[in-house]
Design a protein around this motif. Structure first.
Motif, short mmCIF file in Angstrom:
data_model
loop_
_atom_site.label_atom_id
_atom_site.label_comp_id
_atom_site.label_asym_id
_atom_site.label_seq_id
_atom_site.Cartn_x
_atom_site.Cartn_y
_atom_site.Cartn_z
N SER A 184 0.83 -1.20 0.00
CA SER A 184 0.00 0.00 0.00
C SER A 184 0.87 1.25 0.00
N LEU A 185 0.25 2.40 -0.31
CA LEU A 185 0.98 3.67 -0.30
C LEU A 185 1.63 3.92 1.05
N GLU A 186 0.93 3.58 2.11
CA GLU A 186 1.37 3.92 3.45
C GLU A 186 2.57 3.09 3.91
N LEU A 187 2.68 1.85 3.43
CA LEU A 187 3.67 0.92 3.98
C LEU A 187 4.95 0.83 3.18
N GLY A 188 4.99 1.33 1.97
CA GLY A 188 6.13 1.10 1.09
C GLY A 188 7.31 2.02 1.34
N LEU A 189 8.30 1.90 0.45
CA LEU A 189 9.55 2.64 0.58
C LEU A 189 9.34 4.15 0.47
N ILE A 190 8.52 4.57 -0.48
CA ILE A 190 8.30 6.00 -0.69
C ILE A 190 7.43 6.56 0.43
N ASN A 191 7.86 7.63 1.03
CA ASN A 191 7.07 8.32 2.05
C ASN A 191 6.17 9.33 1.34
N TYR A 192 4.94 8.91 1.03
CA TYR A 192 4.04 9.78 0.29
C TYR A 192 3.55 10.96 1.12
N ARG A 193 3.56 10.86 2.42
CA ARG A 193 3.19 12.02 3.24
C ARG A 193 4.12 13.19 2.93
N ASP A 194 5.41 12.89 2.87
CA ASP A 194 6.37 13.94 2.55
C ASP A 194 6.31 14.34 1.08
N MET A 195 6.17 13.36 0.19
CA MET A 195 6.24 13.67 -1.24
C MET A 195 5.01 14.44 -1.73
N VAL A 196 3.83 14.11 -1.23
CA VAL A 196 2.63 14.85 -1.63
C VAL A 196 2.71 16.29 -1.13
N ALA A 197 3.16 16.46 0.10
CA ALA A 197 3.31 17.82 0.63
C ALA A 197 4.31 18.62 -0.21
N ARG A 198 5.40 17.97 -0.57
CA ARG A 198 6.42 18.65 -1.38
C ARG A 198 5.89 18.98 -2.77
N ALA A 199 5.15 18.04 -3.36
CA ALA A 199 4.59 18.28 -4.69
C ALA A 199 3.67 19.49 -4.69
N ILE A 200 2.79 19.57 -3.71
CA ILE A 200 1.86 20.69 -3.64
C ILE A 200 2.61 21.99 -3.39
#
Length: 322
Positions: free
Chosen positions: A268-284
């Motif tokens: 899932s998005l939450e469990l994998g290598l990529i930290n989407y919490r950080d990446m989505v915030a950075r993208a926005i």
């Protein structure tokens, strides 16, 4: 933010966390029905079954992958049926994704280019908001036989200035066409193509040089490889300023400290290598305002996509900014 030496000002958020467009992929549906009929050729009742499942999971948008349905190759009547049955289920056809139809594929580049032009016209006719494509080519026999296709090597774009220039010319031609019908064009990052590293992908967009042509920073395609990879944080930092559409998925990755082996499996998005919490915030922060596409391989693809969508909404802005 500075891109190509120009200071960029981020645009306001056009959506809240609840209204930001989040579509689902078609991986959860078989491209060929049990009786051998392609989904592309299936009666409208089968399409209705697809969109009812999409809606039941709470999705209001879907990406039409041409592995399943090729809108440009439908008759005008069938295209209208596709749009109508989706609408009746409350589902928007947000994008068409032309995949494994590279405009520089040996022996098929010109044919694929003509097909992509037809796909752009069909996307505009259907009211889609993104034309999505890339440079990846059809699977090799080894990839078709592998449990996970990314564990076998696929075609490789040549390290050749003339071929790269051809890719730029043909993609620019498509981008100009997309712009003429009001569509952004997004190029999906994918290994061993000119979109296979952060630097090469950014340079390709710069070489194309059109405002409506950007990147789909699908870094998930790269962290799953069973080989050494670039740092996922650095890849995002380089590519997110150019993002206009985003396939998001994640993988659990492990590798030996001495680099002797690497492995990855979907999660899932939450469990994998990529930290989407950080990446989505950075993208926005960098100005990303495009749609998201939930993508998942293996297991209950649709169910995981729905779980990922709910998680993603917790990462998006709670209110629109004026």
């Amino acid at each position: 933010m500075t891109v190509n030496g120009v200071v960029m000002t981020a645009t306001p958020h056009p959506h809240t966390s609840e209204t930001w467009p989040i579509a689902v992929c078609m991986h959860g549906f078989a491209p060929v029905l049990p009786d051998g009929t392609r989904l592309h050729d299936a009666p409208v009742e089968e399409w209705d079954r697809v969109f009812r499942q999409v809606a039941r999971l709470g999705f209001t948008a879907v990406e039409i992958a041409d592995s399943h349905i090729r809108p440009s190759e439908l008759t005008p009547q069938r295209r209208q049926e596709l749009k109508t049955v989706a609408s009746e289920n409350g589902v928007q056809l947000i994008s068409v994704h032309v995949q494994r139809q590279s405009v520089i594929q040996p022996g098929k580049g010109e044919e694929n280019l003509a097909y992509a032009h037809r796909a752009i016209d069909a996307a505009a006719e259907l009211g889609m908001t993104v034309f999505s494509t890339g440079l990846h080519q059809p699977f090799t026999e080894a990839q078709r036989k592998a449990l996970w296709f990314w564990t076998a090597r696929g075609p490789v774009d040549p390290d050749d200035a003339e071929t790269r220039a051809l890719a730029v010319r043909r993609l620019r031609e498509l981008g100009e066409h997309a712009a003429s019908v009001g569509l952004p064009m997004s190029l999906e990052m994918y290994e061993d193509t000119y979109l296979g590293t952060a630097d090469s992908a950014v340079r390709l967009v710069q070489e194309i040089g059109l405002d409506n042509v950007g990147l789909n920073p699908d870094i998930g395609n790269l962290i799953r490889l069973h080989r050494p990879i670039e740092d996922w944080r650095e890849m995002h930092e380089k590519t997110l300023p150019y993002a206009n559409y985003w396939h998001v998925k994640n993988y659990i990755r492990d590798e030996a400290g001495d680099g002797s082996w690497q492995t990855a499996v979907p999660t899932s998005l939450e469990l994998g290598l990529i930290n989407y919490r950080d990446m989505v915030a950075r993208a926005i922060e960098l100005g990303f305002r495009g749609p998201f596409l939930m993508e998942q391989y293996g297991g209950d693809s649709l169910g995981v996509c729905a779980t990922n969508r709910d998680y993603l909404r917790t990462l998006l802005p709670e209110s629109a900014q004026a």
